[in-house]
Design an enzyme around this catalytic site. Structure first.
Site, PDB file in Angstrom:
ATOM      1  N   TRP A  21       0.846  -1.211   0.000  1.00  0.00           N
ATOM      2  CA  TRP A  21       0.000   0.000   0.000  1.00  0.00           C
ATOM      3  C   TRP A  21       0.879   1.258   0.000  1.00  0.00           C
ATOM      4  O   TRP A  21       1.915   1.272   0.663  1.00  0.00           O
ATOM      5  CB  TRP A  21      -0.900   0.019   1.237  1.00  0.00           C
ATOM      6  CG  TRP A  21      -1.783   1.224   1.327  1.00  0.00           C
ATOM      7  CD1 TRP A  21      -2.660   1.663   0.378  1.00  0.00           C
ATOM      8  CD2 TRP A  21      -1.879   2.141   2.427  1.00  0.00           C
ATOM      9  NE1 TRP A  21      -3.302   2.801   0.836  1.00  0.00           N
ATOM     10  CE2 TRP A  21      -2.843   3.112   2.074  1.00  0.00           C
ATOM     11  CE3 TRP A  21      -1.258   2.232   3.670  1.00  0.00           C
ATOM     12  CZ2 TRP A  21      -3.198   4.172   2.931  1.00  0.00           C
ATOM     13  CZ3 TRP A  21      -1.609   3.276   4.519  1.00  0.00           C
ATOM     14  CH2 TRP A  21      -2.565   4.230   4.150  1.00  0.00           C
ATOM     15  N   TYR A  54      -4.922  -0.685  -4.822  1.00  0.00           N
ATOM     16  CA  TYR A  54      -3.639  -0.005  -4.588  1.00  0.00           C
ATOM     17  C   TYR A  54      -3.057   0.497  -5.919  1.00  0.00           C
ATOM     18  O   TYR A  54      -2.797  -0.284  -6.832  1.00  0.00           O
ATOM     19  CB  TYR A  54      -2.624  -0.938  -3.898  1.00  0.00           C
ATOM     20  CG  TYR A  54      -2.977  -1.338  -2.473  1.00  0.00           C
ATOM     21  CD1 TYR A  54      -4.019  -0.739  -1.760  1.00  0.00           C
ATOM     22  CD2 TYR A  54      -2.243  -2.317  -1.814  1.00  0.00           C
ATOM     23  CE1 TYR A  54      -4.333  -1.114  -0.459  1.00  0.00           C
ATOM     24  CE2 TYR A  54      -2.550  -2.697  -0.504  1.00  0.00           C
ATOM     25  CZ  TYR A  54      -3.598  -2.093   0.160  1.00  0.00           C
ATOM     26  OH  TYR A  54      -3.908  -2.479   1.452  1.00  0.00           O
ATOM     27  N   LEU A 212       3.157   0.825  12.233  1.00  0.00           N
ATOM     28  CA  LEU A 212       3.844   2.066  12.584  1.00  0.00           C
ATOM     29  C   LEU A 212       2.924   3.282  12.435  1.00  0.00           C
ATOM     30  O   LEU A 212       3.404   4.420  12.433  1.00  0.00           O
ATOM     31  CB  LEU A 212       5.092   2.243  11.697  1.00  0.00           C
ATOM     32  CG  LEU A 212       6.123   1.118  11.791  1.00  0.00           C
ATOM     33  CD1 LEU A 212       7.270   1.331  10.808  1.00  0.00           C
ATOM     34  CD2 LEU A 212       6.662   1.010  13.226  1.00  0.00           C
TER      35      LEU A 212
HETATM   36  N1  LIG Z   1      -6.697  -3.625   4.863  1.00  0.00           N
HETATM   37  C1  LIG Z   1      -6.521  -2.330   4.855  1.00  0.00           C
HETATM   38  O1  LIG Z   1      -7.463  -1.549   4.813  1.00  0.00           O
HETATM   39  C2  LIG Z   1      -5.115  -1.789   4.899  1.00  0.00           C
HETATM   40  C3  LIG Z   1      -4.884  -0.423   5.107  1.00  0.00           C
HETATM   41  C4  LIG Z   1      -3.568   0.022   5.164  1.00  0.00           C
HETATM   42  C5  LIG Z   1      -2.527  -0.873   5.001  1.00  0.00           C
HETATM   43  N2  LIG Z   1      -2.780  -2.200   4.765  1.00  0.00           N
HETATM   44  C6  LIG Z   1      -1.682  -3.180   4.560  1.00  0.00           C
HETATM   45  O2  LIG Z   1      -0.716  -3.065   5.592  1.00  0.00           O
HETATM   46  C7  LIG Z   1       0.557  -2.799   5.013  1.00  0.00           C
HETATM   47  C8  LIG Z   1       1.380  -1.988   5.963  1.00  0.00           C
HETATM   48  O3  LIG Z   1       0.728  -0.726   6.195  1.00  0.00           O
HETATM   49  P1  LIG Z   1       1.609   0.589   6.228  1.00  0.00           P
HETATM   50  O4  LIG Z   1       2.445   0.682   5.002  1.00  0.00           O
HETATM   51  O5  LIG Z   1       0.713   1.710   6.573  1.00  0.00           O
HETATM   52  O6  LIG Z   1       2.581   0.207   7.478  1.00  0.00           O
HETATM   53  P2  LIG Z   1       3.353   1.124   8.515  1.00  0.00           P
HETATM   54  O7  LIG Z   1       4.407   0.233   9.064  1.00  0.00           O
HETATM   55  O8  LIG Z   1       2.430   1.754   9.469  1.00  0.00           O
HETATM   56  O9  LIG Z   1       4.012   2.287   7.633  1.00  0.00           O
HETATM   57  C9  LIG Z   1       4.996   1.965   6.683  1.00  0.00           C
HETATM   58  C10 LIG Z   1       5.687   3.238   6.231  1.00  0.00           C
HETATM   59  O10 LIG Z   1       6.388   3.841   7.327  1.00  0.00           O
HETATM   60  C11 LIG Z   1       7.686   4.289   6.882  1.00  0.00           C
HETATM   61  N3  LIG Z   1       8.679   3.416   7.523  1.00  0.00           N
HETATM   62  C12 LIG Z   1       8.636   2.057   7.634  1.00  0.00           C
HETATM   63  N4  LIG Z   1       9.688   1.617   8.325  1.00  0.00           N
HETATM   64  C13 LIG Z   1      10.419   2.683   8.666  1.00  0.00           C
HETATM   65  C14 LIG Z   1      11.608   2.839   9.401  1.00  0.00           C
HETATM   66  N5  LIG Z   1      12.235   1.794   9.927  1.00  0.00           N
HETATM   67  N6  LIG Z   1      12.086   4.104   9.564  1.00  0.00           N
HETATM   68  C15 LIG Z   1      11.448   5.165   9.060  1.00  0.00           C
HETATM   69  N7  LIG Z   1      10.297   5.082   8.352  1.00  0.00           N
HETATM   70  C16 LIG Z   1       9.786   3.838   8.156  1.00  0.00           C
HETATM   71  C17 LIG Z   1       7.676   4.128   5.366  1.00  0.00           C
HETATM   72  O11 LIG Z   1       7.072   5.278   4.809  1.00  0.00           O
HETATM   73  P3  LIG Z   1       7.913   6.469   4.110  1.00  0.00           P
HETATM   74  O12 LIG Z   1       7.947   6.188   2.654  1.00  0.00           O
HETATM   75  O13 LIG Z   1       7.100   7.660   4.475  1.00  0.00           O
HETATM   76  O14 LIG Z   1       9.309   6.473   4.699  1.00  0.00           O
HETATM   77  C18 LIG Z   1       6.738   2.953   5.185  1.00  0.00           C
HETATM   78  O15 LIG Z   1       6.202   2.846   3.894  1.00  0.00           O
HETATM   79  C19 LIG Z   1       0.215  -2.127   3.676  1.00  0.00           C
HETATM   80  O16 LIG Z   1       1.246  -2.188   2.742  1.00  0.00           O
HETATM   81  C20 LIG Z   1      -0.979  -2.930   3.240  1.00  0.00           C
HETATM   82  O17 LIG Z   1      -0.547  -4.152   2.692  1.00  0.00           O
HETATM   83  C21 LIG Z   1      -4.057  -2.656   4.723  1.00  0.00           C
END
Ligand SMILES: NC(=O)c1ccc[n+]([C@@H]2O[C@H](COP(=O)([O-])OP(=O)(O)OC[C@H]3O[C@@H](n4cnc5c(N)ncnc54)[C@H](OP(=O)(O)O)[C@@H]3O)[C@@H](O)[C@H]2O)c1
Length: 323
Positions: A21, A54, A212
């Site tokens: 995502w 997505y 996160l």
């Molecule tokens: N079912 C649903 O409705 C739904 C909704 C949302 C997500 N999802 C799923 O859950 C997955 C994960 O969600 P999310 O991407 O929101 O997860 P998250 O872990 O909350 O955020 C990930 C983002 O945080 C930043 N990041 C990650 N690790 C980092 C680190 N070590 N240091 C600094 N910044 C870091 C990056 O963004 P930057 O590019 O800003 O650095 C990364 O893309 C999605 O890919 C999707 O598959 C599902």
């Protein structure tokens, strides 16, 4: 990497997984998509989460191409997709879980992913305008037709999940085995309270999202919006208010102290905290860079440091600042 059972199903899923995502199609191209997945495979990840909506289908295309480039045996990984919002306009094409849409949408996803089947197919949101029975029947048929192996829901209420389960049981259809809710230190109630009875009653598994809180729990938003972050993307401007919320960033600053005491990063602390919940089958992580992914994967090792005492300390810092 540890592998957990997806609820009461027999499927073994890595406790840390990787989703596309925001990143795939907005921040990440074909090569970078393959590099991220290669790094995830190296860390033992076997589950890759995706959705039809997505990047309007591009995320599935990029993941399909990456899987083709990586040449991993099909048995070694689990791929999901999700349906509800649709990617074309018109009746039966948006905001629906009706039979017409679902049985058409899966074919488009399989084509973009270049796969014969997905392992998990999710109903991405509930649809109040379609009888749950029609949706359950269509998802079960998707499985019977060999296009998905298991199905589940995302952000359905406990009542809706229980209704779907009972309908499937009554008609001897394939039951939903998994729900995909948001779960992180700022978003806990649904997983910890609303669904509490479902884990035992129907054997519900959980693949949880945004550990996160979109990056907030890394501490990177404490001084505003950093360059290159997802909050800078104009089509994700809706995330900015939450990410720069002052009260939450004060909590994050305090959590940084706990992370330092444990000798880990804030991101690792937040992901490890989610892993300590035994009801969670897999925490779906996100990353726009390989270094982030590699840092996050080490959270599996940090998990053992989150004793009951440390957990209490972390939760005391958050207080009632969560939904
Ligand atoms: N079912 C649903 O409705 C739904 C909704 C949302 C997500 N999802 C799923 O859950 C997955 C994960 O969600 P999310 O991407 O929101 O997860 P998250 O872990 O909350 O955020 C990930 C983002 O945080 C930043 N990041 C990650 N690790 C980092 C680190 N070590 N240091 C600094 N910044 C870091 C990056 O963004 P930057 O590019 O800003 O650095 C990364 O893309 C999605 O890919 C999707 O598959 C599902």
């Amino acid at each position: 990497m540890h592998y957990r059972r997806l609820g009461r199903s027999g499927l073994q899923i890595s406790e840390l997984s990787f989703g596309s995502w925001v990143t795939y199609g907005n921040q990440v191209n074909r090569n970078a998509a393959a590099e991220l997945m290669a790094a995830a495979f190296d860390a033992g990840v076997n589950f890759f989460d995706n959705a039809e909506v997505y990047a309007g289908g591009q995320s599935e295309e990029l993941m399909g191409n990456a899987l083709k480039d990586l040449k991993k045996p099909r048995l070694s990984y689990i791929v999901s997709t999700k349906f509800f919002w649709g990617i074309t306009k018109g009746p039966n094409q948006v905001n629906t879980l009706n039979r017409k849409y679902l049985l058409h949408a899966i074919d488009g996803s399989l084509k973009r992913l270049q796969l014969d089947y997905v392992d998990l197919a999710y109903c991405h949101r509930p649809d109040p305008h379609t009888p749950i029975e029609e949706t359950v029947w269509a998802m079960s048929d998707m499985i019977t037709r060999g296009k998905a192996l298991y199905w589940g829901t995302s952000e359905w209420s406990a009542d809706e999940i229980r209704a779907a389960h009972e309908i499937a049981e009554r008609h001897h259809l394939h039951k939903p085995v998994v729900e995909q809710p948001q779960y992180n230190l700022f978003h806990r109630t649904r997983v910890e309270e609303e669904y509490a009875r479902l884990y035992e009653d129907i054997g519900l598994g959980l693949t949880t999202w945004s550990p996160l809180a979109s990056g907030l729990l890394t501490g990177k938003y404490r001084d505003g919006i950093p360059k290159g972050s997802r909050a800078e993307l104009s089509n994700y401007a809706f995330l900015r208010e939450g990410l720069t919320d002052r009260a939450k960033n004060v909590v994050v600053a305090e959590l940084a102290g706990v992370a330092t005491q444990l000798g880990c990063s804030l991101a690792q602390l937040a992901i490890a905290w989610a892993l300590t919940n035994p009801k969670v089958s897999s925490v779906i992580t996100g990353a726009s860079q390989v270094a982030q992914l590699q840092e996050n994967m080490k959270a599996a090792a940090v998990k053992d440091k989150i004793t009951d005492e440390v957990k209490k300390k972390i939760e005391a810092v958050v207080g009632d600042n969560y939904e």
